[in-house]
Motif scaffolding. Structure first.
Motif, PDB file in Angstrom:
ATOM      1  N   GLY A  49       6.200 -20.336   5.268  1.00  0.00           N
ATOM      2  CA  GLY A  49       4.811 -20.077   4.881  1.00  0.00           C
ATOM      3  C   GLY A  49       4.523 -18.623   4.602  1.00  0.00           C
ATOM      4  O   GLY A  49       5.424 -17.819   4.339  1.00  0.00           O
ATOM      5  N   CYS A  50       3.238 -18.290   4.658  1.00  0.00           N
ATOM      6  CA  CYS A  50       2.766 -16.935   4.363  1.00  0.00           C
ATOM      7  C   CYS A  50       1.858 -16.502   5.511  1.00  0.00           C
ATOM      8  O   CYS A  50       0.987 -17.263   5.924  1.00  0.00           O
ATOM      9  CB  CYS A  50       1.994 -16.955   3.042  1.00  0.00           C
ATOM     10  N   SER A  51       2.056 -15.288   6.007  1.00  0.00           N
ATOM     11  CA  SER A  51       1.269 -14.832   7.163  1.00  0.00           C
ATOM     12  C   SER A  51      -0.190 -14.597   6.782  1.00  0.00           C
ATOM     13  O   SER A  51      -1.062 -14.585   7.640  1.00  0.00           O
ATOM     14  CB  SER A  51       1.874 -13.551   7.736  1.00  0.00           C
ATOM     15  N   HIS A  52      -0.462 -14.423   5.496  1.00  0.00           N
ATOM     16  CA  HIS A  52      -1.839 -14.182   5.042  1.00  0.00           C
ATOM     17  C   HIS A  52      -2.498 -15.535   4.737  1.00  0.00           C
ATOM     18  O   HIS A  52      -3.483 -15.909   5.383  1.00  0.00           O
ATOM     19  CB  HIS A  52      -1.812 -13.274   3.807  1.00  0.00           C
ATOM     20  N   ASN A  53      -1.933 -16.241   3.800  1.00  0.00           N
ATOM     21  CA  ASN A  53      -2.339 -17.620   3.461  1.00  0.00           C
ATOM     22  C   ASN A  53      -3.837 -17.801   3.222  1.00  0.00           C
ATOM     23  O   ASN A  53      -4.415 -18.828   3.610  1.00  0.00           O
ATOM     24  CB  ASN A  53      -1.869 -18.581   4.570  1.00  0.00           C
ATOM     25  N   LYS A  54      -4.487 -16.787   2.638  1.00  0.00           N
ATOM     26  CA  LYS A  54      -5.936 -16.878   2.428  1.00  0.00           C
ATOM     27  C   LYS A  54      -6.349 -16.726   0.979  1.00  0.00           C
ATOM     28  O   LYS A  54      -7.538 -16.860   0.666  1.00  0.00           O
ATOM     29  CB  LYS A  54      -6.645 -15.767   3.228  1.00  0.00           C
ATOM     30  N   CYS A  55      -5.420 -16.423   0.085  1.00  0.00           N
ATOM     31  CA  CYS A  55      -5.820 -16.144  -1.300  1.00  0.00           C
ATOM     32  C   CYS A  55      -6.452 -17.392  -1.928  1.00  0.00           C
ATOM     33  O   CYS A  55      -5.907 -18.496  -1.806  1.00  0.00           O
ATOM     34  CB  CYS A  55      -4.615 -15.673  -2.109  1.00  0.00           C
ATOM     35  N   SER A  56      -7.563 -17.196  -2.600  1.00  0.00           N
ATOM     36  CA  SER A  56      -8.369 -18.326  -3.074  1.00  0.00           C
ATOM     37  C   SER A  56      -7.672 -19.163  -4.140  1.00  0.00           C
ATOM     38  O   SER A  56      -8.017 -20.317  -4.347  1.00  0.00           O
ATOM     39  CB  SER A  56      -9.692 -17.809  -3.632  1.00  0.00           C
ATOM     40  N   PHE A  57      -6.688 -18.573  -4.819  1.00  0.00           N
ATOM     41  CA  PHE A  57      -6.018 -19.253  -5.932  1.00  0.00           C
ATOM     42  C   PHE A  57      -4.691 -19.882  -5.515  1.00  0.00           C
ATOM     43  O   PHE A  57      -4.059 -20.579  -6.311  1.00  0.00           O
ATOM     44  CB  PHE A  57      -5.738 -18.254  -7.069  1.00  0.00           C
ATOM     45  N   CYS A  58      -4.255 -19.639  -4.296  1.00  0.00           N
ATOM     46  CA  CYS A  58      -2.891 -19.987  -3.899  1.00  0.00           C
ATOM     47  C   CYS A  58      -2.865 -21.177  -2.948  1.00  0.00           C
ATOM     48  O   CYS A  58      -3.433 -21.115  -1.860  1.00  0.00           O
ATOM     49  CB  CYS A  58      -2.223 -18.771  -3.253  1.00  0.00           C
ATOM     50  N   GLY A  59      -2.195 -22.222  -3.351  1.00  0.00           N
ATOM     51  CA  GLY A  59      -2.084 -23.386  -2.479  1.00  0.00           C
ATOM     52  C   GLY A  59      -0.646 -23.618  -2.043  1.00  0.00           C
ATOM     53  O   GLY A  59      -0.337 -24.624  -1.418  1.00  0.00           O
ATOM     54  N   THR A  60       0.225 -22.656  -2.366  1.00  0.00           N
ATOM     55  CA  THR A  60       1.661 -22.853  -2.144  1.00  0.00           C
ATOM     56  C   THR A  60       2.014 -23.192  -0.701  1.00  0.00           C
ATOM     57  O   THR A  60       2.842 -24.047  -0.442  1.00  0.00           O
ATOM     58  CB  THR A  60       2.425 -21.570  -2.558  1.00  0.00           C
ATOM     59  N   TYR A  61       1.382 -22.479   0.231  1.00  0.00           N
ATOM     60  CA  TYR A  61       1.798 -22.650   1.635  1.00  0.00           C
ATOM     61  C   TYR A  61       0.701 -23.257   2.495  1.00  0.00           C
ATOM     62  O   TYR A  61       0.717 -23.112   3.712  1.00  0.00           O
ATOM     63  CB  TYR A  61       2.219 -21.287   2.210  1.00  0.00           C
ATOM     64  N   LYS A  62      -0.257 -23.922   1.845  1.00  0.00           N
ATOM     65  CA  LYS A  62      -1.394 -24.469   2.598  1.00  0.00           C
ATOM     66  C   LYS A  62      -0.945 -25.444   3.688  1.00  0.00           C
ATOM     67  O   LYS A  62      -1.568 -25.566   4.719  1.00  0.00           O
ATOM     68  CB  LYS A  62      -2.355 -25.200   1.641  1.00  0.00           C
ATOM     69  N   ALA A 103       6.548  -9.388  -0.527  1.00  0.00           N
ATOM     70  CA  ALA A 103       5.825  -8.620   0.490  1.00  0.00           C
ATOM     71  C   ALA A 103       4.355  -8.536   0.121  1.00  0.00           C
ATOM     72  O   ALA A 103       4.010  -8.478  -1.060  1.00  0.00           O
ATOM     73  CB  ALA A 103       6.400  -7.205   0.582  1.00  0.00           C
ATOM     74  N   ASN A 104       3.497  -8.553   1.124  1.00  0.00           N
ATOM     75  CA  ASN A 104       2.101  -8.182   0.878  1.00  0.00           C
ATOM     76  C   ASN A 104       1.886  -6.810   1.506  1.00  0.00           C
ATOM     77  O   ASN A 104       2.784  -6.248   2.150  1.00  0.00           O
ATOM     78  CB  ASN A 104       1.132  -9.258   1.381  1.00  0.00           C
ATOM     79  N   THR A 105       0.687  -6.264   1.320  1.00  0.00           N
ATOM     80  CA  THR A 105       0.468  -4.881   1.764  1.00  0.00           C
ATOM     81  C   THR A 105       0.617  -4.741   3.283  1.00  0.00           C
ATOM     82  O   THR A 105       1.057  -3.716   3.775  1.00  0.00           O
ATOM     83  CB  THR A 105      -0.922  -4.380   1.335  1.00  0.00           C
ATOM     84  N   ILE A 129       0.136  -8.139  -6.796  1.00  0.00           N
ATOM     85  CA  ILE A 129      -1.098  -7.341  -6.723  1.00  0.00           C
ATOM     86  C   ILE A 129      -2.237  -8.086  -7.420  1.00  0.00           C
ATOM     87  O   ILE A 129      -3.386  -7.840  -7.133  1.00  0.00           O
ATOM     88  CB  ILE A 129      -0.930  -5.913  -7.296  1.00  0.00           C
ATOM     89  N   GLU A 130      -1.916  -8.946  -8.333  1.00  0.00           N
ATOM     90  CA  GLU A 130      -2.851  -9.828  -9.059  1.00  0.00           C
ATOM     91  C   GLU A 130      -3.838  -9.074  -9.949  1.00  0.00           C
ATOM     92  O   GLU A 130      -4.003  -9.392 -11.103  1.00  0.00           O
ATOM     93  CB  GLU A 130      -3.623 -10.786  -8.129  1.00  0.00           C
ATOM     94  N   THR A 131      -4.521  -8.079  -9.403  1.00  0.00           N
ATOM     95  CA  THR A 131      -5.502  -7.319 -10.183  1.00  0.00           C
ATOM     96  C   THR A 131      -5.737  -5.955  -9.537  1.00  0.00           C
ATOM     97  O   THR A 131      -5.479  -5.775  -8.353  1.00  0.00           O
ATOM     98  CB  THR A 131      -6.846  -8.075 -10.259  1.00  0.00           C
ATOM     99  N   ARG A 182      -9.881 -12.893  -1.974  1.00  0.00           N
ATOM    100  CA  ARG A 182      -9.457 -12.718  -0.578  1.00  0.00           C
ATOM    101  C   ARG A 182      -7.981 -12.302  -0.475  1.00  0.00           C
ATOM    102  O   ARG A 182      -7.197 -12.864   0.291  1.00  0.00           O
ATOM    103  CB  ARG A 182      -9.692 -14.016   0.215  1.00  0.00           C
ATOM    104  N   LYS A 183      -7.667 -11.292  -1.273  1.00  0.00           N
ATOM    105  CA  LYS A 183      -6.281 -10.821  -1.308  1.00  0.00           C
ATOM    106  C   LYS A 183      -5.928 -10.007  -0.050  1.00  0.00           C
ATOM    107  O   LYS A 183      -4.760  -9.836   0.281  1.00  0.00           O
ATOM    108  CB  LYS A 183      -6.076  -9.983  -2.582  1.00  0.00           C
ATOM    109  N   GLY A 184      -6.941  -9.461   0.601  1.00  0.00           N
ATOM    110  CA  GLY A 184      -6.674  -8.724   1.830  1.00  0.00           C
ATOM    111  C   GLY A 184      -6.288  -7.276   1.594  1.00  0.00           C
ATOM    112  O   GLY A 184      -5.776  -6.616   2.501  1.00  0.00           O
TER     113      GLY A 184
HETATM  114  S1  SF4 Z   1      -0.716 -15.382  -3.045  1.00  0.00           S
HETATM  115 FE1  SF4 Z   1      -1.715 -14.867  -1.090  1.00  0.00          FE
HETATM  116  S2  SF4 Z   1      -1.652 -16.739   0.143  1.00  0.00           S
HETATM  117 FE2  SF4 Z   1      -0.205 -17.034  -1.560  1.00  0.00          FE
HETATM  118  S3  SF4 Z   1       1.766 -16.372  -0.735  1.00  0.00           S
HETATM  119 FE3  SF4 Z   1       0.884 -14.563  -1.721  1.00  0.00          FE
HETATM  120  S4  SF4 Z   1      -0.252 -13.477  -0.087  1.00  0.00           S
HETATM  121 FE4  SF4 Z   1       0.191 -15.585   0.641  1.00  0.00          FE
END
Ligand code: SF4
Length: 298
Positions: free
Chosen positions: A33-46, A111-113, A139-141, A151-153
């Motif tokens: 999974g992803c430790s952040h798992n909050k991005c509004s567009f991402c369902g990969t690790y829900k 990696a995320n930030t 980084i998306e944007t 909610r990229k964090g």
């Molecule tokens: S897009 Fe957001 S929720 Fe999806 S894997 Fe990357 S950091 Fe995690």
């Protein structure tokens, strides 16, 4: 692009994602999974609760790879943000890779930030010495308002700081940006701010993907209630054009050839920029055909 519970010795759990450039790499799933798992567009690790896998499972996969994946020079550590693994454990994993897979010349991670922030500059340099050769960062944007909305964090400044930190350690940096993520209204602001952020980070690689709405995500809900509106094909091309126009890289590669994109473009900066802009202008004039909808995929 994904594996589901293969039973041939590697302990993969659920859907696993890796960058297109790691298609031929050994895929070692050290986190789930992803430790952040909050991005509004991402369902990969829900459907996955984040955790780091046990050392014995990780070692068992490395040993399996040492028997059956001999000679494969690249290895990618999954899942979503494996750089979040604490420094000591990560050095242990990289040491085991060196010990049992001596032919591997480059290890990559998403990696995320947060994962980057938790490592000191010296630790990143040491990770590089142990084989960590490339970090993939979404980084998306560069548009702060959009970064908050999705909610990229992290904001522009944090993305910039962390991107530069990876580069300063001598680790290659590949970033992804998302066409369409700011919606119709902020499309060109997103393009401009992303170009500004890319120019300041100056990564080795940029991958521009086109947003595909994933069912079950917050963004899918926003789309259904018309809170969010996707730019049309013309708008997405304009967005790509503006992003490229506002981006200046010292020698990086900018790709928009992902299967999700309508117009595949590959630019070697700085010399390829003008030619790419001309190609997009031709597409905007209808003189170049776009990838049909049925051929687009993530
Ligand atoms: S897009 Fe957001 S929720 Fe999806 S894997 Fe990357 S950091 Fe995690």
């Amino acid at each position: 692009m994904s594996y589901t519970n293969r039973s041939d010795g590697m302990h993969y759990e659920g859907m696993c994602i890796r960058p297109p450039s790691e298609a031929n790499s050994i895929l070692l799933q050290a986190t789930v999974g992803c430790s952040h798992n909050k991005c509004s567009f991402c369902g990969t690790y829900k459907d996955k609760r984040f955790r780091i896998k046990d050392d014995d499972i990780i070692l068992s996969d490395i040993l399996f790879a040492s028997r059956y994946m001999r000679g494969i020079k690249r290895l990618f550590i999954m899942d979503g943000d494996a750089l979040i693994i604490p420094y000591r454990r990560l050095t242990w994993i990289l040491d085991r890779i060196k010990e049992h897979l001596p032919w591997v010349t480059r290890v990559g991670v998403y990696a995320n930030t947060k994962g980057i922030k938790l490592k000191s500059p010296e630790e990143l340099v040491h990770l590089k010495e142990l084989g960590l050769g490339i970090v993939y960062m979404g980084i998306e944007t560069g548009d702060d308002q959009t970064l908050t909305a999705i909610r990229k964090g992290a904001d522009f400044d944090r993305m910039l700081e962390m991107g530069k930190k990876v580069k300063a350690a001598g680790i290659k940096l590949s970033v992804t940006v998302l066409l369409g993520i700011a919606g119709k209204e902020r499309s060109l602001i997103h393009a401009k701010e992303t170009g500004r952020l890319l120019s300041e980070i100056d990564p080795d690689y940029v991958g521009a993907l086109t947003l595909m709405i994933m069912p079950g995500t917050t963004l899918a809900d926003d789309l259904s209630t018309a809170t969010f509106e996707l730019p049309d094909n013309y708008g997405l091309l304009m967005e790509l054009r503006e992003m490229i126009a506002y981006t200046t890289l010292s020698k990086g590669l900018f790709f928009s050839n992902h299967a999700s994109n309508y117009l595949p473009v590959k630019i070697r900066y700085p010399e390829g920029k003008e030619k790419a802009l001309q190609l997009i202008d031709m597409a905007l004039d209808g003189k170049v055909s776009l990838r049909p909808e049925w051929m687009r995929a993530l």
